[in-house]
Design an enzyme around this catalytic site. Structure first.
Site, mmCIF file in Angstrom:
data_model
loop_
_atom_site.group_PDB
_atom_site.id
_atom_site.type_symbol
_atom_site.label_atom_id
_atom_site.label_comp_id
_atom_site.label_asym_id
_atom_site.label_seq_id
_atom_site.Cartn_x
_atom_site.Cartn_y
_atom_site.Cartn_z
ATOM 1 N N GLY A 456 0.788 -1.216 0.000
ATOM 2 C CA GLY A 456 0.000 0.000 0.000
ATOM 3 C C GLY A 456 0.821 1.266 0.000
ATOM 4 O O GLY A 456 0.279 2.364 0.119
ATOM 5 N N ARG A 607 15.747 12.722 0.146
ATOM 6 C CA ARG A 607 15.105 12.967 -1.134
ATOM 7 C C ARG A 607 13.707 12.364 -1.160
ATOM 8 O O ARG A 607 13.491 11.230 -0.719
ATOM 9 C CB ARG A 607 15.939 12.335 -2.246
ATOM 10 C CG ARG A 607 15.313 12.416 -3.626
ATOM 11 C CD ARG A 607 16.088 11.541 -4.586
ATOM 12 N NE ARG A 607 15.471 11.497 -5.894
ATOM 13 C CZ ARG A 607 15.823 10.637 -6.841
ATOM 14 N NH1 ARG A 607 16.776 9.748 -6.602
ATOM 15 N NH2 ARG A 607 15.214 10.652 -8.010
ATOM 16 N N GLN A 617 1.572 8.774 2.237
ATOM 17 C CA GLN A 617 2.129 8.059 3.381
ATOM 18 C C GLN A 617 2.056 8.898 4.652
ATOM 19 O O GLN A 617 1.711 8.410 5.728
ATOM 20 C CB GLN A 617 3.579 7.675 3.093
ATOM 21 C CG GLN A 617 3.726 6.491 2.175
ATOM 22 C CD GLN A 617 3.223 5.223 2.819
ATOM 23 O OE1 GLN A 617 3.825 4.685 3.729
ATOM 24 N NE2 GLN A 617 2.082 4.744 2.357
ATOM 25 N N GLU A 684 6.775 5.394 8.391
ATOM 26 C CA GLU A 684 6.389 5.372 9.801
ATOM 27 C C GLU A 684 6.558 6.715 10.487
ATOM 28 O O GLU A 684 5.919 6.979 11.517
ATOM 29 C CB GLU A 684 7.201 4.294 10.527
ATOM 30 C CG GLU A 684 6.788 2.905 10.105
ATOM 31 C CD GLU A 684 7.735 1.831 10.586
ATOM 32 O OE1 GLU A 684 7.263 0.871 11.197
ATOM 33 O OE2 GLU A 684 8.944 1.931 10.335
#
Length: 717
Positions: A456, A607, A617, A684
């Site tokens: 995902g 980057r 995300q 994360e």
């Protein structure tokens, strides 16, 4: 930044063309269903499967009496006990029998007819109750359990303000949309698994070793995984069971966890108790930090939630001590969950920083600026790159932080108390070795191959972009094959490591392919090449244009391929991603339910290959942080030793109404030390810092300091 390209796998996912592990068909497919223990610790004293075996369509019922014997798994993290090997139970939800039937409905009917008698054993599921049994933990894969630099006592004695406080976070579960599933096929002595996993090579290693099969007789595939967030990173008993029974019975077998079983079958984020000592001078200089963490592990294995990792690097401080202890309890082994370690740990540290700021009368952002770390304060190493100061500045500008009044309760709209809070985000950079292959066909198609997974995060989109950048062709000309142990080896998709690790290998493979094409076309591998459809332009002093079909025909080939790899090198730099999160919260005066009204987050992560997928995300991570702060909690009934709400009705997750405007930005950065493409991990980082920013905003609104998550209405009454 390379460029914002929409997700190429989006149409396949929304139309159903993308097939997940449980959606593959086979003519001889059988279905397996688990019987799980209702108690957290026991000895199985009797088993009766006769009624289950009489259900029409039932092929076999396996228990510890008749299940094939297994070997200890090696080569990858394994999160459970070897299933069906003895009569002991170590946690509620542990598999104790398996029914195999022609149809899933038949298997589930028979599950209810398997009779087992248990002799309960003493079991504790509350880690606080056994805190005195906690022991120093050995060094974990995430670093040493304990660290000390400087003189802590001297730092405390020097301070004008010393905060001593305890913070806690709740147990949480990953809850991906796709529950874990494995389809195993045994044909002609070869075992093929289609698995919902974050690491095909991990599954390959565990299954081949547990079943004592040669590596070349096991193949694992995962073209799409419907979310994992850590739950599908380790290998778990249900995957071994599916493989074991497929080999035992022959043909194809599918095992899909129910939603309830997903709460006990592949780990969870453990609760934590964290004790902080934070000392500072009247001028706002930190002189000492002590962060002690306690969390549960299982009685049969060890997992350490390294919550103090962030405290080791977040701020300049001459004396920093961190410790981690684990207490064994009768639950399934905990496992990483987005974001492990720093996710729960930075909540404690960042609320403590806010408390010290209030005590000193210093603006919370200003206090962080005064203690900004130019080098890693624990290791002394310079950071690979660090744009945190730019994150603070840009985040504050976007949020309007300069207009924040100092006094709590001073912002109000009608019956709503308004609070502004902020926090720092820090996340360690994980990296894995990776290999890739790039092949150019005569019709202009470029096929990139790597054994990584798509869970995902946009892998199908990003890897072709990186290859296309090297080859000078449109990204649409490149396709990616992944999720197969027959492809070049990569690490698991975890720790925000895939783009930087696999992306570096893909870039290396594309560069090798470009060099080979230049060599074949002109004899000079250093010539610059550019691909556009079936035309290959080579610049070697002069510019030459070749048609691929003609060039390949002259060479007598239909394609040209090259491989590349990337290996993280040890260096003398500390590698972390950083961010600044700003939150606005409203709390009703009469019914004090906190509502997040807006979040602004700016990140320093090297980057950014694709700003569009990267923003996706980070916004997803911000939503995770809202859940951690206000909603998510896996409640345990310690009398019964079980999680209470094993469904998405009782386990509360954020929905659209809980998510406000999210403003996400990145600072321009290139990190040549972290990876071959200048990137660090981001997946994360987005969930770190959100909960403390919200908690600090709640304090600014109400004057009430909350030190435990999730923040409940009763905390603010």
């Amino acid at each position: 930044m390379t460029g914002a390209r929409p997700r190429v796998d989006g149409p396949a996912k929304v139309t159903g063309a993308a097939r997940y592990a449980a959606e593959w068909r086979a003519a001889d497919l059988r279905h397996a269903a688990l019987v799980t223990s209702p108690v957290p610790a026991a000895t199985i004293t009797a088993v009766d499967t006769s009624a289950a075996e009489r259900v029409p369509g039932v092929v076999a019922v396996f228990t510890h009496h008749n299940a094939p014997r297994l070997r200890p798994p090696v080569g990858a993290p394994y999160g459970g006990r070897l299933p069906l090997q003895d009569n002991r139970v170590h946690y509620e939800g542990e598999p104790v029998a398996v029914v195999v039937a022609e149809r899933l409905e038949q298997a589930r009917e028979a599950v209810g007819l398997v009779r087992l008698d248990y002799a309960p054993l003493s079991a504790e599921t509350d880690f606080r109750a056994v805190a005195d049994t906690a022991v120093p933990t050995p060094p974990a894969r995430w670093g040493p359990a304990d660290t000390t630099v400087g003189d802590l006592a001297a730092g405390i004695a020097e301070a004008d303000v010393v905060l001593r406080a305890e913070y806690s976070t709740a147990a949480r579960h990953h809850s991906p949309i796709e529950t874990s599933a494995t389809q195993a096929e045994w044909r002609d002595g070869v075992l093929t698994l289609r698995d919902a996993t974050q690491g095909v090579f991990n599954v390959h290693a565990v299954v081949s070793s547990a079943l004592d099969l040669p590596a070349d007789r096991v193949r694992v595939l995962a073209e799409y995984t419907g979310g994992g967030f850590g739950s599908k990173g380790y290998v778990w008993p249900h995957q071994v069971i599916a493989a074991m029974l497929a080999r035992e019975l022959g043909g194809a077998l599918r095992l899909v966890l129910t939603r309830a079983q997903s709460f006990t079958s592949h780990g969870y984020q453990p609760p934590t108790r964290q004790r902080l000592v934070l000392a500072a001078t009247a001028e706002g200089r930190f002189t000492a930090i002590r962060h002690d963490s306690l969390s549960p592990t299982s009685t049969y294995g060890e997992y350490v939630e390294m919550t103090a990792n962030g405290s080791r690097v977040a701020y300049a401080c001459p004396a920093i001590t961190t410790t981690h202890r684990v207490a064994p309890v009768a639950t399934v082994l905990p496992t990483p969950m987005r974001a492990p370690h720093e996710g729960p740990g930075m909540f404690a540290l960042e609320v403590a920083v806010d408390e010290v700021a209030c005590e000193l009368g210093i603006d919370p952002l200003e206090l962080r600026l005064r203690n900004h770390a130019e080098v890693d304060p624990t290791s002394g190493k310079p950071f690979s790159t660090k744009g945190l100061l730019a994150c603070y500045a840009e985040g504050a500008r976007r949020f309007g932080w300069a207009d924040r009044p100092r006094a709590t309760g001073s912002l109000r709209e009608g019956d709503q108390l308004i609070g502004w809070g902020m926090a720092t985000a820090v996340m360690a950079t994980m990296r894995f070795p990776a290999a890739a292959r790039a092949r150019l066909h005569a019709d202009g198609r470029v096929v990139v191959e790597a054994g990584c997974q798509e869970i995902g995060t946009g892998t199908y989109t990003i890897m072709p972009q990186l290859a296309a950048e090297v080859l000078g062709c449109p990204p649409e000309q490149v396709v990616l094959r992944l999720g197969d142990t027959a492809l070049p080896r990569t690490g698991m998709t975890a720790g925000s490591s895939t783009t930087l690790s696999v992306g570096s290998a893909v870039t290396a493979a594309a560069e090798a392919l470009a060099a080979r094409l230049a060599l074949l076309a002109t004899g000079d591998p250093t010539a610059a090449v550019r691909l556009d459809g079936i035309e290959l332009t080579v610049k070697n002093g002069a510019v030459e244009v070749f048609r691929l079909d003609e060039l390949f025909a002259r060479l007598g080939v239909d394609s040209v391929a090259a491989g590349g790899s990337w290996e993280p090198r040890e260096n003398q730099r500390s590698m972390h991603t950083f961010g600044a999160v700003f939150a606005e919260v409203a709390v009703d005066v009469d019914l004090p339910v906190p509502r997040v009204r807006r979040l602004v987050a700016v990140y320093s992560a090297g980057r950014i290959v694709n700003p569009l997928t990267a923003r996706g995300q980070m916004t997803g991570g911000l939503v995770w942080g809202i859940g951690q702060a206000l909603l998510e909690k896996s409640t345990t009934d310690h009398r019964l030793g079980r999680f209470v709400d094993k469904n998405l009705a009782g386990y509360r997750l954020p929905v659209n109404a809980d998510v406000p405007d999210l403003d996400v930005a990145f600072v321009e950065e290139y990190d040549p030390h972290a990876s071959g493409i200048g990137a660090r991990g981001i997946g994360e980082l987005g969930s770190v810092g959100v909960a403390p920013a919200i908690a600090n905003a709640v304090h600014h609104a109400t004057g009430k300091r909350v030190r435990s998550l999730p923040i409940a209405l009763e905390d603010l009454l």
